[in-house]
Design an enzyme around this catalytic site. Structure first.
Site, mmCIF file in Angstrom:
data_model
loop_
_atom_site.group_PDB
_atom_site.id
_atom_site.type_symbol
_atom_site.label_atom_id
_atom_site.label_comp_id
_atom_site.label_asym_id
_atom_site.label_seq_id
_atom_site.Cartn_x
_atom_site.Cartn_y
_atom_site.Cartn_z
ATOM 1 N N GLU A 374 20.635 17.691 23.780
ATOM 2 C CA GLU A 374 21.240 16.589 23.027
ATOM 3 C C GLU A 374 22.417 15.977 23.796
ATOM 4 O O GLU A 374 22.579 14.772 23.819
ATOM 5 C CB GLU A 374 21.711 17.108 21.655
ATOM 6 C CG GLU A 374 22.491 16.128 20.795
ATOM 7 C CD GLU A 374 21.635 15.013 20.220
ATOM 8 O OE1 GLU A 374 20.419 14.995 20.457
ATOM 9 O OE2 GLU A 374 22.206 14.124 19.546
ATOM 10 N N THR A 500 14.478 -0.830 18.430
ATOM 11 C CA THR A 500 15.030 0.433 18.949
ATOM 12 C C THR A 500 14.339 1.655 18.365
ATOM 13 O O THR A 500 14.504 2.757 18.869
ATOM 14 C CB THR A 500 16.558 0.484 18.708
ATOM 15 O OG1 THR A 500 17.113 1.551 19.486
ATOM 16 C CG2 THR A 500 16.888 0.698 17.231
HETATM 17 C C1 DMJ Z 1 16.180 6.455 16.515
HETATM 18 O O1 DMJ Z 1 16.445 6.165 15.194
HETATM 19 C C2 DMJ Z 1 16.365 5.225 17.393
HETATM 20 O O2 DMJ Z 1 15.738 5.413 18.612
HETATM 21 C C3 DMJ Z 1 17.825 4.896 17.583
HETATM 22 O O3 DMJ Z 1 17.996 3.854 18.497
HETATM 23 C C4 DMJ Z 1 18.586 6.094 18.086
HETATM 24 N N1 DMJ Z 1 18.364 7.267 17.286
HETATM 25 C C5 DMJ Z 1 17.004 7.622 16.951
HETATM 26 C C6 DMJ Z 1 16.273 8.440 17.995
HETATM 27 O O4 DMJ Z 1 17.010 9.248 18.769
#
Ligand code: DMJ
Length: 508
Positions: A374, A500
């Protein structure tokens, strides 16, 4: 002649030909089709396994607890895993699951929840999941649905959800609150909003306006974004394009000058170039800001561990000091440079993106599970004695060894594979998938891990985040499936752009 100037997409044929665009990355021999096909079947099986477990033990709640076979409602109890799984089920051509999810979407009441709502999380998972489903099912995947009214319902529910959320933008500046109460129209009393949660709304809310013909959603998100594109005061933009982390909800001014591509800031930079892909005519200014940020990052944030000078990570920056730590989340950065490099036809960005991809691969390659941590660091003065050997060999040490089924490293491998055609990146994806299948898989789904650098990943954390469906499964599958309208393309040929959360939106 430049391959991209011919607007050729990355077809199966181009995978077996040397790349003309980037001759230094000559395409290697591709996997035999049969191998890729059988891998794609294995990935579909993994997706169905996770879906069946979710359906049996957790639906209609948000996520499965895949060890105890219980459930959680971390995303307001509207069935986050179902909505997040839709675009992947479509891309995999699984009509049964697609229709189950469409039925679910018709039943959700987005006006009801007892919990605080995150404007950002709700936008990227629910709103985007539905809008992407709409784009795909009205477009290249229309054959999966018999009843077109169910597809129309996706857009109707998207509008319903945005109408529930839009009061969040009703602030003196137009910079929204992120944590809101949809019943009382209240908020958490914050005085600032974060860079990423403010700057990762504009693609979804603009798409909603384009699909409904109602401009209010685009206007709200673009007004908030305007403060990020023209940051004030100028001292909070320490390098061109690189801005602070928090914005005043009252004034729209930045309140600090802490710069990074890490969680909290990350997808603001991601969306600058993605808005340009969405519409290069309207969003040229967004592209200019991405170019400024990319150039400044290459110049000021690129950092090489003392023991592995061949690796490149992005440091953070605060008041003259570099922070030599990074995160799994940050590893989307290679993909962003690769996307920017290919659409802008700029080899420097491509090469830098591949450097970032290589370093993030090392965070997977060096652990006992073959999965990356992480968070990690490379400050030679602060290496814990128990991790000196790891730092010596791999150029980083682990700060948090958890893995919560995040996609970013695989995501950037996918961009590298699509844009260079090099087989190595697909092998890296496959190896990551094999590790996830080995250590995270349970009898009902996939679980996060507590320590990727311990035997068996430490222990399983009993949570299956919805982005396992939306992102991890999708990127692994896309790398092993044929060319399609929704695949990332080399050059300017993209017909879709991924939000995203990896939900593909049709470009304007
Ligand atoms: C997801 O919800 C999306 O990729 C976001 O941009 C970042 N966190 C999580 C995955 O790690």
């Amino acid at each position: 002649m430049h391959l991209t100037s011919l607007s050729l997409s990355l077809t199966a044929l181009s995978l077996v030909s040397p790349s003309l665009a980037y001759p230094q990355y000559r395409t290697e021999r591709p996997l035999q089709d049969k191998v890729a096909l059988s891998r794609a079947d294995t990935i579909k099986e993994a997706f169905s396994h996770a879906w069946d477990g979710y359906k049996k033990y957790a639906y209609p709640h948000d996520e499965l607890h895949p060890v105890s076979n219980g459930y959680g409602d971390s995303r307001n109890g509207w069935g986050a895993s179902a909505v997040d799984a839709l675009s992947t089920a479509i891309i995999m051509g699984n009509a049964t699951i697609v229709n189950q999810i469409l039925d679910h979407v018709t039943r959700v009441d987005y006006s009801k929840t007892n919990d605080t709502v995150s404007l950002f999380e709700t936008t990227i998972r629910y709103l985007a999941g539905m809008l992407s489903g709409y784009d795909l099912l009205k477009g290249p995947a229309s054959d999966l649905v018999k009843d077109a009214s169910k597809v129309d319902k996706l857009l109707e529910q998207s509008k319903n959800l945005a109408d529930v959320l839009k009061f969040a933008f009703d602030t003196p500046s137009g910079v929204p609150y992120n944590n809101i109460n949809i019943s009382s129209h209240g908020n958490d009393g914050a005085t600032t909003n974060g860079l990423a949660v403010t700057g990762t709304l504009v693609l979804e809310w603009t798409r909603l306006s384009d699909l409904t013909g109602d401009d209010q959603y685009a206007q709200l998100s673009q007004k908030a974004q305007s403060y990020l594109l023209s940051p004030k005061p100028s001292s909070n933009e320490p390098f061109p394009g690189l801005v602070g982390s928090h914005i005043s909800i009252e004034t729209g001014q930045f309140t600090d000058a802490q710069v990074s591509w890490n969680g909290g800031d990350d997808s603001f930079y991601e969306y600058l170039i993605k808005m340009y892909v969405y519409d290069p005519n309207e969003f040229g200014e967004y592209k200019d800001r991405w170019v400024a940020a990319a150039d400044s990052s290459m110049q000021h944030l690129a950092s090489h561990p003392s023991t592995r000078p061949d690796l490149t990570f992005l440091a953070s920056y605060d008041n003259g000091n570099l922070g030599l730590s990074s995160q799994h989340l940050t590893c989307f950065d290679g993909g962003s440079f690769l996307l920017g490099g290919t659409v802008l036809d700029n080899d420097d960005y491509i090469n830098f993106g591949l450097d970032l991809v290589k370093a993030c691969h090392e965070t997977y390659n060096a652990t006992l599970t073959g999965i990356g941590p992480e968070s990690f660091a490379w400050d030679a003065n602060s290496v814990p004695s128990s991790q000196k050997a790891l730092y010596e060999k791999a150029g980083f040490y682990i700060q948090s060894g958890a893995y919560i089924l995040r996609p970013e490293v695989i995501e950037s491998f996918y961009y590298a594979y699509r844009i260079t055609g090099q087989e190595q990146y697909r092998e890296w994806i496959w190896n990551a998938f094999l590790s996830i299948n080995k250590y995270c898989r349970t009898s009902s789904g996939f679980s996060g891990l507590t320590n990727v650098n311990a035997a068996n990943g430490g222990s399983q954390d009993d949570n299956q985040e919805s982005f396992l469906f939306a992102e991890v499964m999708k990127y692994v599958y896309l790398a092993h499936s044929e060319d399609a309208a929704w695949q990332v393309q080399r050059g300017n040929g993209n017909k879709f752009v991924f939000n995203t959360e990896a939900h593909p939106f049709q470009v304007r």
